[in-house]
Design a protein around this motif. Structure first.
Motif, mmCIF file in Angstrom:
data_model
loop_
_atom_site.group_PDB
_atom_site.id
_atom_site.type_symbol
_atom_site.label_atom_id
_atom_site.label_comp_id
_atom_site.label_asym_id
_atom_site.label_seq_id
_atom_site.Cartn_x
_atom_site.Cartn_y
_atom_site.Cartn_z
ATOM 1 N N GLY A 1 3.721 7.914 1.644
ATOM 2 C CA GLY A 1 4.636 6.947 2.233
ATOM 3 C C GLY A 1 4.119 5.528 2.157
ATOM 4 N N GLN A 2 4.990 4.623 2.460
ATOM 5 C CA GLN A 2 4.631 3.204 2.492
ATOM 6 C C GLN A 2 5.514 2.513 3.516
ATOM 7 O OE1 GLN A 2 5.887 3.064 -1.898
ATOM 8 N NE2 GLN A 2 6.430 1.007 -1.211
ATOM 9 N N GLY A 3 5.099 1.367 3.985
ATOM 10 C CA GLY A 3 5.921 0.664 4.960
ATOM 11 C C GLY A 3 5.093 -0.312 5.753
ATOM 12 N N LYS B 1 2.361 -5.304 5.299
ATOM 13 C CA LYS B 1 3.408 -5.886 4.449
ATOM 14 C C LYS B 1 2.838 -6.103 3.040
ATOM 15 C CE LYS B 1 6.426 -7.967 7.751
ATOM 16 N NZ LYS B 1 7.126 -9.126 8.234
ATOM 17 N N PRO B 2 3.700 -6.293 2.043
ATOM 18 C CA PRO B 2 3.173 -6.579 0.707
ATOM 19 C C PRO B 2 2.271 -7.810 0.769
ATOM 20 C CG PRO B 2 5.543 -6.227 0.638
ATOM 21 C CD PRO B 2 5.170 -6.254 2.063
ATOM 22 N N GLN C 1 0.825 -1.217 0.000
ATOM 23 C CA GLN C 1 0.000 0.000 0.000
ATOM 24 C C GLN C 1 0.859 1.267 0.000
ATOM 25 O OE1 GLN C 1 -3.274 -0.092 2.997
ATOM 26 N NE2 GLN C 1 -2.240 -1.974 3.607
ATOM 27 N N GLN C 2 0.376 2.278 -0.718
ATOM 28 C CA GLN C 2 1.008 3.602 -0.668
ATOM 29 C C GLN C 2 -0.042 4.567 -0.109
ATOM 30 O OE1 GLN C 2 2.205 3.793 -4.859
ATOM 31 N NE2 GLN C 2 4.330 3.476 -4.217
ATOM 32 N N GLU D 1 9.831 5.599 1.978
ATOM 33 C CA GLU D 1 9.707 4.126 2.019
ATOM 34 C C GLU D 1 10.063 3.621 3.408
ATOM 35 O OE1 GLU D 1 12.750 2.809 -0.636
ATOM 36 O OE2 GLU D 1 11.381 2.697 -2.326
ATOM 37 N N GLY D 2 9.487 2.484 3.777
ATOM 38 C CA GLY D 2 9.933 1.789 4.985
ATOM 39 C C GLY D 2 9.477 2.418 6.293
#
Ligand code: C2E
Ligand code: MG
Ligand code: MG
Length: 557
Positions: free
Chosen positions: A501-503, A508-509, A295-296, A482-483
């Motif tokens: 952002g994402q992380g 998790k993916p 997810q973003q 990221e992260g």
């Protein structure tokens, strides 16, 4: 072949001896008949006899003719043999020597190694086989042409000859691959290290041609017929070469521009790598590569704005494998384009079922960007799968920028003209210059997660992230962090500006199926007009793809 040659030479020598024999016999006969005829001639000149016997006189003349004939024939044959021998010698040299550099070639090197190995054994010495391979030769050839490439190889051969001791036997095995063998004292392997270090110092100084600066580095592998304990393990020339090759390959895999000695574990490594290569090729045919999605989020509002597609390999033997393992291999073996296409097709089919406001990001390898038709291929895929280009974002890394900026620039421009967005991934880990950032029309910068995770450390300052955020503001490029793993980092980032952002904080993916369930719950799944064309992915129950190489190795024997 060699036998035939000897026979031929012997045949010539035989003919030689026959001609010489005829001449010698004629001389003996000449002496015999001449001894009778000549006194008769002298006597008849003084009027004391009736002259020479006709038969003997004719025999004498015949002898003289035979001597002249025999001698000339002997001379001709000797000359012919000399010429043939020198032609044979020339041919032998050509078959043993590399014509470009004058070094031994692969075939003669094998022979020379075997011979030196036997000599070393007799003298109680050890033998080192050193394999040398240039790291970036293909690039030099592609960028400057083959004539410059050849000059570099000749220059390299000269440097090697110059820096190596006289007793070392040097060969060019083909392309940009050189090797040398050298005897050394069993207890002083460091001598070989010293020679190799000297080569590393001299090689960057090689010139391609005037005004052409070539940056040269090389990877070296060394194998010895002497193991650490000082015992001579009886390995023949071919084994030595094979081991040096494995060690050289190991140097390449560990970052190039280095050398290492062969160790038995390296052989397993290579076997393991070959098994992965075969698995990847087979997996491509069996559609084992599947997209996962991360997810973003708009950090300010907390809304889901898009997904980044992350590749996974659902291997029947290995389970779910991380892209960090298989992407570099797919790049090396030339299947990354096909792999990426398979993944994108699946991702497009999934994303058409999502709310149209949700974007899809895909990672593109630098290898794919070397293909001048990449933009066209991507646009064709979008049309074929009826996926709107404005919903797609491609992520490229900084390493793409120092390969061929001109081509990357025009590729980015043509993709953006069609509505595809382009972002610079893992920003801060590569070497993109401010000038490149200014001139390349990126849509966003993604700050590498190593900088974001630093924010967790209370002592660490947030200066780098802060600086990247203001750089993005200055260049009018939105930033994605990221992260993001915890609330603390999120709060810090929020205080820095309007970011996406994402992380793992957001999740998790996850598989396509899980994404569908998530969106269904949020009411953001469009009614699918038809069933998805791909079969739902089987759930493995495994959250983390296998990353550790040793875990994989225990499966691939
Ligand atoms: P990336 O594009 O920078 O992707 C982000 C990576 O960080 C992903 O690893 C993701 O799972 C991981 N990540 C995301 N959030 C967090 C977090 O909060 N903490 C930690 N520790 N990690 C987080 P993944 O999926 O293993 O992918 C690794 C890299 O492989 C990607 O880095 C990307 O460069 C490459 N990759 C993945 N899929 C593809 C693909 O289809 N094509 C190409 N060429 N490369 C791909
Ligand atoms: Mg990425
Ligand atoms: Mg990244």
């Amino acid at each position: 072949m060699a036998e035939k040659k000897t026979q031929k030479r012997f045949g010539n020598a035989e003919r030689d001896i026959v001609a010489l024999g005829i001449a010698t016999a004629a001389i003996i006969l000449f002496v015999g008949t001449g001894g009778t005829v000549l006194p008769q001639v002298v006597r008849s000149l003084y009027g004391e006899g009736s002259g020479p016997d006709d038969v003997l006189a004719n025999a004498l003349l015949l002898n003289i003719a035979l001597i002249i004939f025999g001698w000339r024939r002997y001379r001709e044959l000797t000359h012919e043999i000399k010429e043939r021998r020198s032609a044979e010698e020339q041919a032998r040299k050509l078959s043993e020597i590399d014509p470009l550099t004058g070094c031994l070639n692969r075939r003669s090197m094998a022979r020379a190694t075997e011979q030196l190995r036997t000599e070393c054994e007799a003298r109680g010495q050890a033998l080192a086989y050193v394999m040398i391979d240039l790291d970036n030769f293909k690039h030099i050839n592609d960028m400057n042409g083959h004539a410059i490439g050849d000059k570099v190889l000749v220059g390299l051969a000269e440097q090697l000859r110059d820096k190596l001791p006289q007793e070392a036997v040097l060969a060019r095995l083909g392309g940009d691959e050189f090797a040398f063998v050298m005897a050394y004292d069993k207890n002083h392997g460091e001598r070989i290290d010293e020679h190799v270090m000297r080569l590393f110092e001299s090689v960057p100084q090689i010139q391609g041609a005037e005004n052409v600066a070539v940056e040269l580095t090389m990877s070296i592998g060394i194998a010895s017929d002497n193991d650490d304990a000082g015992d001579t393990t009886r390995c023949d020339a071919e084994t030595l070469m094979h081991r040096a090759d494995i060690a050289m390959y190991h140097s390449k895999k560990n970052g190039k521009n280095r050398y290492c000695w062969f160790e038995a574990t390296m052989e397993n490594e290579l076997r393991f790598r070959n098994a992965l290569e075969t698995g990847i090729r087979r997996g491509l045919g069996q559609a084992e590569f599947i997209p996962y999605f991360e997810q973003q989020i708009d950090l300010e509002s907390g809304d889901l704005v898009g997904f980044e597609m992350l590749a996974r390999w659902q291997s029947p033997q290995l389970g779910l494998v991380s892209p960090e393992i298989f992407i570099p291999i797919a790049e090396d073996i030339g299947v990354i384009g096909e792999l990426s296409e398979q993944l994108m097709v699946q991702a497009f089919q999934e994303a058409t079922q999502w709310d149209p406001s949700i974007t899809l990001s895909v990672n593109i390898s630098p290898v794919q960007l070397r293909d001048p038709w990449f933009a066209q291929k991507l646009l064709k895929l979008l049309v074929e799968h009826n996926f709107p280009s404005h919903r797609l974002e491609i992520e490229i890394t900084e390493s793409c920028l120092h390969e061929n900026v001109g081509m990357v620039r025009s590729m980015i421009a043509s993709l953006r003209n069609q509505g595809v967005k382009v972002s610079l991934d893992d920003f801060g880990t590569g070497y993109s210059s401010l000038e490149q950032l200014r001139s390349l029309p990126f849509d966003r910068l993604k700050i590498d997660r190593s900088f974001i995770s630093e924010l967790r450390n209370p002592d660490a300052s947030s200066k780098i992230v802060d600086a990247i955020v203001s750089l993005g503001n200055g260049l009018d490029m939105p930033i994605v962090a990221e992260g993001i793993e915890d609330e603390g980092i999120l709060d810090l980032l929020k205080s820095m500006g309007t970011l996406k952002g994402q992380g793992y904080l957001y999740g998790k993916p996850e598989s396509a199926e899980k994404v569908r369930q998530r969106l269904l719950k949020a009411g953001r799944l469009v009614e699918p007009t038809s069933q998805p064309q791909i079969a739902p992915q089987p759930e493995t129950g495994e959250e983390d793809p296998v990353k550790a190489v040793h875990a994989l190795r225990s499966v691939v024997k």
